[in-house]
Write a protein that holds these residues in place. Structure first.
Motif, PDB file in Angstrom:
ATOM      1  N   ASP A 131       0.793  -1.236   0.000  1.00 32.67           N
ATOM      2  CA  ASP A 131       0.000   0.000   0.000  1.00 32.67           C
ATOM      3  C   ASP A 131       0.822   1.281   0.000  1.00 32.67           C
ATOM      4  OD1 ASP A 131       1.050  -0.168   2.538  1.00 32.67           O
ATOM      5  OD2 ASP A 131      -0.874   0.001   3.590  1.00 32.67           O
ATOM      6  N   ARG A 132       2.153   1.158  -0.136  1.00 36.29           N
ATOM      7  CA  ARG A 132       2.960   2.376  -0.112  1.00 36.29           C
ATOM      8  C   ARG A 132       4.335   2.115  -0.726  1.00 36.29           C
ATOM      9  NH1 ARG A 132       2.872  -0.273   4.558  1.00 36.29           N
ATOM     10  NH2 ARG A 132       4.772  -0.464   5.819  1.00 36.29           N
ATOM     11  N   SER A 133       4.943   3.199  -1.162  1.00 33.91           N
ATOM     12  CA  SER A 133       6.215   3.114  -1.861  1.00 33.91           C
ATOM     13  C   SER A 133       7.323   2.539  -0.985  1.00 33.91           C
ATOM     14  CB  SER A 133       6.614   4.514  -2.355  1.00 33.91           C
ATOM     15  OG  SER A 133       7.845   4.490  -3.025  1.00 33.91           O
ATOM     16  N   SER A 134       7.375   2.932   0.279  1.00 30.61           N
ATOM     17  CA  SER A 134       8.450   2.440   1.150  1.00 30.61           C
ATOM     18  C   SER A 134       8.380   0.923   1.311  1.00 30.61           C
ATOM     19  CB  SER A 134       8.371   3.118   2.524  1.00 30.61           C
ATOM     20  OG  SER A 134       7.129   2.852   3.160  1.00 30.61           O
ATOM     21  N   LEU A 135       7.180   0.365   1.320  1.00 33.12           N
ATOM     22  CA  LEU A 135       7.034  -1.088   1.429  1.00 33.12           C
ATOM     23  C   LEU A 135       7.470  -1.767   0.134  1.00 33.12           C
ATOM     24  CD1 LEU A 135       6.191  -3.542   3.046  1.00 33.12           C
ATOM     25  CD2 LEU A 135       3.826  -3.148   2.314  1.00 33.12           C
ATOM     26  N   VAL A 136       7.156  -1.168  -1.002  1.00 30.80           N
ATOM     27  CA  VAL A 136       7.617  -1.716  -2.281  1.00 30.80           C
ATOM     28  C   VAL A 136       9.136  -1.839  -2.277  1.00 30.80           C
ATOM     29  CG1 VAL A 136       7.783  -1.317  -4.770  1.00 30.80           C
ATOM     30  CG2 VAL A 136       5.639  -0.843  -3.570  1.00 30.80           C
ATOM     31  N   LYS A 137       9.804  -0.802  -1.840  1.00 30.38           N
ATOM     32  CA  LYS A 137      11.274  -0.814  -1.820  1.00 30.38           C
ATOM     33  C   LYS A 137      11.803  -1.890  -0.873  1.00 30.38           C
ATOM     34  CE  LYS A 137      11.981   4.071  -3.046  1.00 30.38           C
ATOM     35  NZ  LYS A 137      10.588   4.370  -3.388  1.00 30.38           N
ATOM     36  N   ALA A 138      11.191  -2.010   0.299  1.00 30.11           N
ATOM     37  CA  ALA A 138      11.647  -3.000   1.273  1.00 30.11           C
ATOM     38  C   ALA A 138      11.422  -4.421   0.758  1.00 30.11           C
ATOM     39  CB  ALA A 138      10.928  -2.794   2.605  1.00 30.11           C
ATOM     40  N   LEU A 139      10.277  -4.663   0.152  1.00 28.42           N
ATOM     41  CA  LEU A 139       9.997  -5.995  -0.388  1.00 28.42           C
ATOM     42  C   LEU A 139      10.924  -6.327  -1.557  1.00 28.42           C
ATOM     43  CD1 LEU A 139       6.095  -5.923  -0.323  1.00 28.42           C
ATOM     44  CD2 LEU A 139       7.576  -7.318   1.136  1.00 28.42           C
ATOM     45  N   SER A 140      11.199  -5.345  -2.376  1.00 27.77           N
ATOM     46  CA  SER A 140      12.101  -5.562  -3.507  1.00 27.77           C
ATOM     47  C   SER A 140      13.499  -5.931  -3.017  1.00 27.77           C
ATOM     48  CB  SER A 140      12.154  -4.309  -4.382  1.00 27.77           C
ATOM     49  OG  SER A 140      13.096  -4.453  -5.425  1.00 27.77           O
ATOM     50  N   ARG A 141      14.012  -5.195  -2.059  1.00 26.53           N
ATOM     51  CA  ARG A 141      15.344  -5.509  -1.521  1.00 26.53           C
ATOM     52  C   ARG A 141      15.375  -6.926  -0.959  1.00 26.53           C
ATOM     53  NH1 ARG A 141      15.035  -0.170   0.522  1.00 26.53           N
ATOM     54  NH2 ARG A 141      14.341  -0.978   2.540  1.00 26.53           N
ATOM     55  N   ALA A 142      14.349  -7.269  -0.198  1.00 31.36           N
ATOM     56  CA  ALA A 142      14.311  -8.587   0.437  1.00 31.36           C
ATOM     57  C   ALA A 142      14.189  -9.692  -0.604  1.00 31.36           C
ATOM     58  CB  ALA A 142      13.155  -8.647   1.424  1.00 31.36           C
ATOM     59  N   ALA A 143      13.359  -9.491  -1.616  1.00 33.36           N
ATOM     60  CA  ALA A 143      13.180 -10.511  -2.649  1.00 33.36           C
ATOM     61  C   ALA A 143      14.483 -10.752  -3.409  1.00 33.36           C
ATOM     62  CB  ALA A 143      12.070 -10.100  -3.607  1.00 33.36           C
ATOM     63  N   VAL A 144      15.186  -9.687  -3.728  1.00 33.94           N
ATOM     64  CA  VAL A 144      16.467  -9.824  -4.427  1.00 33.94           C
ATOM     65  C   VAL A 144      17.464 -10.577  -3.556  1.00 33.94           C
ATOM     66  CG1 VAL A 144      18.449  -8.555  -5.328  1.00 33.94           C
ATOM     67  CG2 VAL A 144      16.124  -7.818  -5.906  1.00 33.94           C
ATOM     68  N   GLU A 145      17.516 -10.229  -2.279  1.00 36.56           N
ATOM     69  CA  GLU A 145      18.441 -10.899  -1.367  1.00 36.56           C
ATOM     70  C   GLU A 145      18.108 -12.376  -1.192  1.00 36.56           C
ATOM     71  OE1 GLU A 145      18.278  -8.589   2.185  1.00 36.56           O
ATOM     72  OE2 GLU A 145      19.300  -6.867   1.294  1.00 36.56           O
ATOM     73  N   GLU A 146      16.816 -12.705  -1.231  1.00 34.03           N
ATOM     74  CA  GLU A 146      16.383 -14.097  -1.077  1.00 34.03           C
ATOM     75  C   GLU A 146      16.413 -14.858  -2.402  1.00 34.03           C
ATOM     76  OE1 GLU A 146      15.567 -15.783   1.771  1.00 34.03           O
ATOM     77  OE2 GLU A 146      16.310 -14.006   2.816  1.00 34.03           O
ATOM     78  N   GLY A 147      16.656 -14.149  -3.489  1.00 36.79           N
ATOM     79  CA  GLY A 147      16.713 -14.798  -4.799  1.00 36.79           C
ATOM     80  C   GLY A 147      15.373 -15.351  -5.258  1.00 36.79           C
ATOM     81  N   LYS A 148      14.291 -14.641  -4.973  1.00 41.53           N
ATOM     82  CA  LYS A 148      12.969 -15.127  -5.352  1.00 41.53           C
ATOM     83  C   LYS A 148      12.147 -14.007  -5.965  1.00 41.53           C
ATOM     84  CE  LYS A 148       9.967 -15.973  -2.040  1.00 41.53           C
ATOM     85  NZ  LYS A 148       9.369 -16.489  -0.779  1.00 41.53           N
ATOM     86  N   THR A 149      11.058 -14.380  -6.608  1.00 42.82           N
ATOM     87  CA  THR A 149      10.111 -13.409  -7.143  1.00 42.82           C
ATOM     88  C   THR A 149       8.857 -13.448  -6.286  1.00 42.82           C
ATOM     89  OG1 THR A 149      10.944 -13.670  -9.397  1.00 42.82           O
ATOM     90  CG2 THR A 149       8.737 -12.723  -9.131  1.00 42.82           C
ATOM     91  N   LEU A 150       8.479 -12.302  -5.768  1.00 43.36           N
ATOM     92  CA  LEU A 150       7.339 -12.180  -4.870  1.00 43.36           C
ATOM     93  C   LEU A 150       6.165 -11.575  -5.622  1.00 43.36           C
ATOM     94  CD1 LEU A 150       6.457 -12.309  -1.778  1.00 43.36           C
ATOM     95  CD2 LEU A 150       6.988  -9.850  -1.754  1.00 43.36           C
ATOM     96  N   ARG A 151       5.018 -12.237  -5.557  1.00 44.81           N
ATOM     97  CA  ARG A 151       3.811 -11.696  -6.190  1.00 44.81           C
ATOM     98  C   ARG A 151       3.180 -10.694  -5.238  1.00 44.81           C
ATOM     99  NH1 ARG A 151       1.204 -13.199 -10.720  1.00 44.81           N
ATOM    100  NH2 ARG A 151      -1.040 -12.826 -10.908  1.00 44.81           N
TER     101      ARG A 151
END
Length: 246
Positions: free
Chosen positions: A112-132
């Motif tokens: 629901d917000r830009s800051s969460l998008v950034k946090a999820l993106s960083r985490a997904a890249v670090e975990e090597g996965k694609t998050l829906r």
């Protein structure tokens, strides 16, 4: 979330869940047919908030393939114990919990917000996965009584969906999946979900793969299905009265 029950209690609970699941599936099928949709057009996401891991295992054994949690604390305990299902995170999410949720869940319904998008993106890249990711849309305009209490459900305003959608679509490690919403207390769910359906339609015109509509719970799933819901999030109808938070 302990499982201190007797074998007899466990069998009784499994039978109860089996009966509830049968009733829920019949209800979903009936709603789909009434809406002129395919009988299997809607995916059930079982929300196991505050229920024990034994219920999670039982539902998985009964063929429920999508399970959801709305608290990071419970998700990180339950998900490793039951890995043969798709885990959905459906609650409000603090950015500092993003990494923990990404480790466990395949789908987050509450972006629901830009800051969460950034946090999820960083985490997904670090975990090597694609998050829906689904964008949680605020339907506050359809529930003035709830808005007056100051306890609204949250979410991004409909007019702000395109900008946030573009951000998710362009973020590494994230896949834009569609929208999610909760009908406000006291609202007409048909009006609320019609509004969500309109937002979803506009989103799909720009992002053709973003075709999920996560809407409808135990009390209003029929209205959600009439307005295109692809996923319903059910707790009470499936699992019964929710235990108190521990």
């Amino acid at each position: 979330m302990t499982d201190a029950v007797t074998p007899e209690d466990a069998v009784d609970r499994e039978n109860q869940l089996r009966d509830n699941l049968r009733a829920v599936r019949e209800r979903l099928q009936t709603a789909c047919v009434a809406a002129g949709r395919a009988e299997d057009a809607v995916t059930l996401v079982a929300i196991t908030k505050t229920f024990p891991i034994s219920d999670v295992r039982a539902l998985a054994a009964l063929g429920v393939h999508d399970l959801g949690e709305n608290r990071e604390q419970e998700l990180k305990v339950k998900a490793p114990d039951c890995q043969d299902v798709t885990w959905h995170f459906v609650g409000q999410l603090q950015s500092n919990k993003a990494r923990s949720v990404v480790r466990c869940a395949a789908v987050v319904h509450s972006v629901d917000r830009s800051s969460l998008v950034k946090a999820l993106s960083r985490a997904a890249v670090e975990e090597g996965k694609t998050l829906r990711c689904l964008l949680q849309v605020s339907l506050a305009a359809y529930g003035p009584a709830e808005a007056a209490t100051g306890m609204t459900r949250g979410g991004v305003a409909p007019d702000d969906v395109p900008a946030l959608a573009a951000e998710v679509a362009g973020a590494d490690g994230l896949e834009l999946g569609g929208v999610m919403a909760v009908a406000p207390l006291g609202s007409d769910p048909d009006e609320a979900f019609a509004g969500l359906e309109s937002v979803a339609s506009r989103l799909r015109s720009e992002h053709t793969g973003a075709d999920w509509i996560s809407a409808g719970m135990s009390g209003d799933l029929e209205a959600a299905i009439r307005h295109g819901a692809t996923h319903v999030r059910l707790g009470r109808a499936l699992l019964g009265t929710r235990p108190p938070l521990g």
